[in-house]
Motif scaffolding. Structure first.
Motif, PDB file in Angstrom:
ATOM      1  N   ILE A  67     -23.456  33.224  35.723  1.00  0.00           N
ATOM      2  CA  ILE A  67     -23.862  33.546  37.096  1.00  0.00           C
ATOM      3  C   ILE A  67     -22.632  33.419  37.969  1.00  0.00           C
ATOM      4  O   ILE A  67     -22.009  32.354  38.042  1.00  0.00           O
ATOM      5  N   GLU A  68     -22.284  34.513  38.655  1.00  0.00           N
ATOM      6  CA  GLU A  68     -21.047  34.501  39.430  1.00  0.00           C
ATOM      7  C   GLU A  68     -21.201  33.629  40.676  1.00  0.00           C
ATOM      8  O   GLU A  68     -22.263  33.583  41.298  1.00  0.00           O
ATOM      9  N   PRO A  69     -20.126  32.977  41.076  1.00  0.00           N
ATOM     10  CA  PRO A  69     -20.161  32.189  42.317  1.00  0.00           C
ATOM     11  C   PRO A  69     -20.151  33.106  43.536  1.00  0.00           C
ATOM     12  O   PRO A  69     -19.914  34.312  43.432  1.00  0.00           O
ATOM     13  N   ASP A 143     -14.768  29.311  39.564  1.00  0.00           N
ATOM     14  CA  ASP A 143     -15.909  29.818  38.787  1.00  0.00           C
ATOM     15  C   ASP A 143     -16.095  28.919  37.562  1.00  0.00           C
ATOM     16  O   ASP A 143     -15.844  29.322  36.419  1.00  0.00           O
ATOM     17  N   PRO A 144     -16.536  27.680  37.758  1.00  0.00           N
ATOM     18  CA  PRO A 144     -16.532  26.677  36.679  1.00  0.00           C
ATOM     19  C   PRO A 144     -17.476  26.981  35.528  1.00  0.00           C
ATOM     20  O   PRO A 144     -17.317  26.425  34.441  1.00  0.00           O
ATOM     21  N   LEU A 145     -18.476  27.842  35.737  1.00  0.00           N
ATOM     22  CA  LEU A 145     -19.421  28.137  34.665  1.00  0.00           C
ATOM     23  C   LEU A 145     -19.011  29.345  33.824  1.00  0.00           C
ATOM     24  O   LEU A 145     -19.713  29.718  32.885  1.00  0.00           O
ATOM     25  N   ASN A 146     -17.885  29.930  34.141  1.00  0.00           N
ATOM     26  CA  ASN A 146     -17.413  31.105  33.402  1.00  0.00           C
ATOM     27  C   ASN A 146     -16.604  30.639  32.189  1.00  0.00           C
ATOM     28  O   ASN A 146     -15.675  29.835  32.312  1.00  0.00           O
ATOM     29  N   SER A 147     -16.922  31.153  31.017  1.00  0.00           N
ATOM     30  CA  SER A 147     -16.240  30.716  29.789  1.00  0.00           C
ATOM     31  C   SER A 147     -14.881  31.383  29.592  1.00  0.00           C
ATOM     32  O   SER A 147     -14.031  30.862  28.860  1.00  0.00           O
ATOM     33  N   ASP A 148     -14.635  32.524  30.218  1.00  0.00           N
ATOM     34  CA  ASP A 148     -13.401  33.282  29.953  1.00  0.00           C
ATOM     35  C   ASP A 148     -12.121  32.502  30.255  1.00  0.00           C
ATOM     36  O   ASP A 148     -11.210  32.472  29.424  1.00  0.00           O
ATOM     37  N   PRO A 149     -11.978  31.879  31.438  1.00  0.00           N
ATOM     38  CA  PRO A 149     -10.724  31.149  31.685  1.00  0.00           C
ATOM     39  C   PRO A 149     -10.545  29.965  30.734  1.00  0.00           C
ATOM     40  O   PRO A 149      -9.417  29.618  30.363  1.00  0.00           O
ATOM     41  N   HIS A 150     -11.641  29.344  30.322  1.00  0.00           N
ATOM     42  CA  HIS A 150     -11.536  28.263  29.338  1.00  0.00           C
ATOM     43  C   HIS A 150     -11.003  28.796  28.010  1.00  0.00           C
ATOM     44  O   HIS A 150     -10.228  28.124  27.324  1.00  0.00           O
ATOM     45  N   LEU A 174     -19.134  24.786  25.781  1.00  0.00           N
ATOM     46  CA  LEU A 174     -20.401  24.417  25.140  1.00  0.00           C
ATOM     47  C   LEU A 174     -21.348  23.720  26.108  1.00  0.00           C
ATOM     48  O   LEU A 174     -22.564  23.937  26.079  1.00  0.00           O
ATOM     49  N   GLU A 175     -20.810  22.878  26.974  1.00  0.00           N
ATOM     50  CA  GLU A 175     -21.666  22.026  27.799  1.00  0.00           C
ATOM     51  C   GLU A 175     -22.023  22.628  29.148  1.00  0.00           C
ATOM     52  O   GLU A 175     -23.108  22.362  29.681  1.00  0.00           O
ATOM     53  N   TYR A 176     -21.127  23.411  29.725  1.00  0.00           N
ATOM     54  CA  TYR A 176     -21.329  23.807  31.117  1.00  0.00           C
ATOM     55  C   TYR A 176     -21.536  25.298  31.336  1.00  0.00           C
ATOM     56  O   TYR A 176     -22.220  25.681  32.284  1.00  0.00           O
ATOM     57  N   SER A 177     -20.935  26.149  30.512  1.00  0.00           N
ATOM     58  CA  SER A 177     -21.077  27.587  30.768  1.00  0.00           C
ATOM     59  C   SER A 177     -22.483  28.042  30.403  1.00  0.00           C
ATOM     60  O   SER A 177     -23.168  27.419  29.591  1.00  0.00           O
ATOM     61  N   HIS A 178     -22.901  29.134  31.038  1.00  0.00           N
ATOM     62  CA  HIS A 178     -24.235  29.652  30.796  1.00  0.00           C
ATOM     63  C   HIS A 178     -24.293  30.332  29.432  1.00  0.00           C
ATOM     64  O   HIS A 178     -23.304  30.799  28.894  1.00  0.00           O
ATOM     65  N   GLY A 179     -25.515  30.404  28.897  1.00  0.00           N
ATOM     66  CA  GLY A 179     -25.710  31.047  27.608  1.00  0.00           C
ATOM     67  C   GLY A 179     -26.297  30.081  26.597  1.00  0.00           C
ATOM     68  O   GLY A 179     -26.256  28.865  26.773  1.00  0.00           O
ATOM     69  N   GLU A 180     -26.846  30.654  25.515  1.00  0.00           N
ATOM     70  CA  GLU A 180     -27.418  29.835  24.457  1.00  0.00           C
ATOM     71  C   GLU A 180     -26.308  29.183  23.637  1.00  0.00           C
ATOM     72  O   GLU A 180     -25.211  29.736  23.500  1.00  0.00           O
ATOM     73  N   LEU A 181     -26.614  28.028  23.065  1.00  0.00           N
ATOM     74  CA  LEU A 181     -25.616  27.291  22.289  1.00  0.00           C
ATOM     75  C   LEU A 181     -25.078  28.136  21.139  1.00  0.00           C
ATOM     76  O   LEU A 181     -23.867  28.165  20.904  1.00  0.00           O
ATOM     77  N   ASP A 182     -25.974  28.831  20.413  1.00  0.00           N
ATOM     78  CA  ASP A 182     -25.489  29.587  19.257  1.00  0.00           C
ATOM     79  C   ASP A 182     -24.563  30.711  19.685  1.00  0.00           C
ATOM     80  O   ASP A 182     -23.581  31.018  19.008  1.00  0.00           O
TER      81      ASP A 182
END
Length: 603
Positions: A67-69, A143-150, A174-182
C-alpha cells in the motif's frame, strides 16, 4: 568503491522504455501532487505506473502488494519541472551521471517516494552503489512497507559480505511488508538463488528460517533455494520436513520426488509414492499418480506402469501424455491391438499427431501390412520421429520390390546432422544387401567414405559387408583404421577378434583383441560369446562353456546357442547340446546359423 554489479561504470543510455515510463509517471505524478487540494492530497494515493523494474533483482518473483504512502503536497515549480526533464533527457542521451545527480537532488528536496524510487532504480541501473544506498535508505524511510528498497540494500550487503545487514533487510520484508508469507519467502528465495556465493546464501537462508522451522511454506522456499544451488541433500531434508508438516502439499511432493530422482534413488521414490497414494485412499492427485507411473517405467516395472496409466486413462481419457505412454507400454508388451487403439485416440485428440502416426506405422509394419504402414509414415510431417519415418518409408518400398524407388526416396530425405547422413548411407546399403547386391552396397559405402573421410560407423558397416563377401583383408584394414583413431572402440576390437578366431588360425591375436574388448565392456553378451568362441578354438572347452553360458543368460541369441551347443557336443555332452539347440529352435526356428550347426553335428 565496490560496485554493485561490476567495477566498470555503465555509460549506455537508459532504455527507451525506461525513458517513456519515467515521463509517464514522473511529471504527471508531481503535477497531480501539486495541483490537488490539501484535503485530496491526504486522502488519495497515486496510481501511475511504477517505472523500470529493478534490474535482475525482482524479476520473476511473486508480486508482493504494497500500500503506497501518501504523496507529499508539493508545489510544481518551474525548477522542479526543469530538473525532471533534464534528468530524463540526460539519461536517454547516456549521461547517467547527470541524470542520477539531478534525481538524487530532487529526491532529497521533494522527499516524494516516487521520485526517490526513480533515483534508486537509475542508481542500480548505473551500478552506482553509493547513490543506490542513499536513495534506497530514503525510500525505506518514506515507504517502509515496500519490499523493493530492502531488496536493493540486502543484495548490496550480501555482495559486500555484510550478512547481518542483509538479514535485517530480509527480516523487514518478512515482518513488515505487505503480502503473504509464502509470497515474500519465494521472493527472497528467488533473489538469493541468483547470487554466486553459495555458502553465503545457504548461511543467510539458514538464519532466516530459524524462526519459521514449523512453517511448511518457509521450509519449501528454502528447499527451492538449496535445489537451485545444487545442494540436493539439504533440499531433500527440507522437503521431507515440509511434507511432515503438510503431507497434502502436492508441489512439495513433486519436488521431493524430483530430488530423489536427481540422486538416482528411483526405487525409494517409487516406494514413497506407493505409500503416499495408498494413504490418500484413492483420492490421489492426478499428477502424483502420473509421476508414479513414469517412475515405474524408469525402473522397468512395465506391467505395473501400464496398470497405472490405464487408471489414469479412465480419469482423463483424452490426456495426450497418458495415451502416448500407454501406447508405448502396450507396444513393449507386444499388445498391438491395444497399442493401436491408444495411438488412434492420440491422433484424434492431439494437435500434433506425428508421433501417433509414426507408431501406427510401426504397428502395421509388425503386421506386415506395408501399404497401411506407408500411409501412416507419409502422415508424419515433423517431430522427433520424422527422419526415422522417412527412412522406414524407403524400407517399405524396398519390401514391395521397388528398390530403385526406395533409393530415390532415401536420396530425397534432408538431413540435419552427420549422424543422419551416415544413417541414410547405411540404410541404402542395407536395402542392397537384402537383395544380395553386395557389390552395389560396397560401392555405396566406398563412395560415402571417399566423400566424408574417416567415419568409424561407415568403416565398421563396410567391414561387416566385406566379411559377407569373404574380403577379409578389407575387413581387417577397415577395423584397424578405426582402432588407430579409437583404440578403445570395444565393438571394433570384438569384431576383429571374433573374425580372426572364426576365419583364421591367428587365435592368440584374436584372444588379445577380445580380452581388451571385454575389459572395456564386461557385460556385453556379444563379446562374452566371442571370448567363448576363441577359447573353444584354442581347445579350452571348459572355459569356453562358462563364457558362452554367461552370454546366453544375458541374451537368448540363436548364434550364441549355436556356439554353446557345438562346444558341448565336442566336449561329449550331446544331450546338453541338443537341449540348448531345441530351446533356441522354439524361439527362432528359421535361424540359418542355428540350423547349420545342428545339421553338421546332429543330422
Amino acid at each position: 568503491m565496490m560496485m554493485l554489479y561490476s567495477t566498470q561504470r555503465r555509460t549506455a543510455p537508459l532504455p527507451v522504455t525506461a525513458f517513456l515510463r519515467a515521463l509517464l509517471f514522473a511529471v504527471p505524478a508531481l503535477l497531480a501532487a501539486c495541483s490537488t487540494s490539501p484535503d485530496k492530497a491526504v486522502t488519495e494515493t497515486a496510481t501511475e505506473p511504477e517505472g523500470v523494474a529493478m534490474e535482475s533483482m525482482v524479476e520473476g518473483t511473486p508480486e508482493v502488494v504494497d500500500i503506497e504512502p501518501v504523496r507529499p503536497n508539493i508545489e510544481l515549480t518551474g525548477d522542479i519541472l526543469y530538473k525532471i526533464l533534464l534528468a530524463e533527457f540526460a539519461g536517454q542521451r547516456g549521461r547517467l551521471d547527470v541524470s542520477l545527480e539531478t534525481y538524487l537532488e530532487l529526491a532529497r528536496s521533494t522527499r516524494d517516494h516516487k521520485v526517490v524510487e526513480r533515483a534508486t532504480r537509475i542508481a542500480v541501473y548505473a551500478r552506482d552503489n553509493k547513490v543506490a544506498r542513499e536513495a534506497a535508505e530514503l525510500w525505506i524511510e518514506l515507504d517502509p512497507l515496500n519490499s523493493d528498497p530492502h531488496q536493493v540494500l540486502a543484495v548490496m550487503a550480501l555482495r559486500e559480505g555484510r550478512v547481518e545487514a542483509a538479514l535485517e533487510h530480509f527480516q523487514s520484508i518478512l515482518e513488515y511488508s505487505h503480502g503473504e508469507l509464502d509470497q515474500k519467502l519465494w521472493m527472497i528465495a528467488n533473489l538469493l538463488s541468483r547470487e554466486k556465493d553459495q555458502k553465503l546464501i545457504m548461511t543467510v537462508m539458514e538464519r532466516l528460517i530459524e524462526s519459521h522451522r514449523d512453517e511448511p511454506e518457509a521450509l519449501y522456499a528454502f528447499a527451492h533455494v538449496a535445489a537451485r544451488l545444487g545442494e540436493v541433500k539439504r533440499a531433500t531434508e527440507l522437503l521431507e520436513r515440509t511434507l511432515e508438516l503438510a503431507p497434502d502439499n502436492d508441489s512439495a511432493v513433486m519436488s521431493y520426488i524430483s530430488m530423489l530422482q536427481r540422486q538416482d534413488r528411483l526405487k525409494e521414490a517409487v516406494a514413497w509414492l506407493e505409500q503416499a497414494i495408498r494413504q490418500r485412499n484413492g483420492e490421489d492427485d492426478f499428477n502424483m499418480r502420473l509421476a508414479y507411473a513414469r517412475l515405474l517405467t524408469d525402473v522397468r516395472r512395465y506391467d505395473d506402469a501400464r496398470r497405472q496409466f490405464e487408471i489414469l486413462a479412465v480419469q482423463a481419457p483424452n490426456n495426450t501424455d497418458v495415451l502416448y505412454a500407454l501406447g508405448l507400454l502396450y507396444l513393449q508388451a507386444n499388445r498391438l491391438d491395444d497399442a493401436e487403439r491408444s495411438f488412434k485416440r492420440l491422433a484424434k485428440h492431439s494437435d500434433n499427431d506425428d508421433d501417433a502416426h509414426y507408431y501406427l506405422g510401426r504397428i502395421q509394419e509388425e503386421r506386415d501390412n506395408h501399404k497401411k504402414a506407408g500411409i501412416h509414415y507419409q502422415a508424419v510431417h515433423g517431430g522427433d520421429n520424422y527422419f526415422d519415418a522417412q527412412v522406414r518409408m524407403s524400407l517399405i518400398l524396398s519390401r514391395q520390390g521397388k528398390i530403385e524407388e526406395a533409393r530415390r526416396h532415401l536420396g530425397s530425405i534432408s538431413t540435419e546432422s552427420k549422424q543422419q547422413q551416415t544413417m541414410l548411407v547405411q540404410a541404402e546399403a542395407e536395402l542392397l544387401i537384402e537383395e544380395e547386391r553386395y557389390e552395389d552396397a560396397m560401392e555405396v559405402y566406398t563412395r560415402a567414405l571417399e566423400k566424408q573421410g574417416f567415419n568409424s560407423e561407415l568403416l565398421y558397416s563396410r567391414a561387416m559387408l566385406a566379411e559377407k563377401m569373404d574380403r577379409l583383408e578389407l575387413l581387417e584394414d577397415d577395423l584397424r583404421r578405426i582402432l588407430e583413431r579409437e583404440p578403445e572402440n570395444a565393438q571394433a576390437l570384438n569384431a576383429l577378434g571374433y573374425t580372426l578366431a572364426d576365419r583364421t588360425d591367428r587365435y592368440q591375436e584374436a584372444y588379445d583383441l577380445i580380452k581388451k574388448a571385454l575389459e572395456l565392456s564386461p557385460g556385453d553378451y556379444y563379446i562374452l560369446d566371442s571370448m567363448g568362441w576363441v577359447l573353444y578354438r584354442q581347445g579350452k572347452l571348459d572355459e569356453a562353456v562358462d563364457y558362452l553360458r554367461r552370454a546366453l543368460e544375458i541374451r537368448r541369441d540363436p548364434e550364441i546357442a549355436a556356439h554353446l551347443g557345438e562346444v558341448l557336443w565336442v566336449k561329449g555332452d550331446k544331450e546338453g547340446a541338443r537341449e540348448v539347440w531345441d530351446t533356441a529352435l522354439q524361439e527362432t526356428p528359421e535361424d540359418s546359423k542355428l540350423l547349420d550347426v545342428i545339421q553338421r553335428f546332429n543330422p
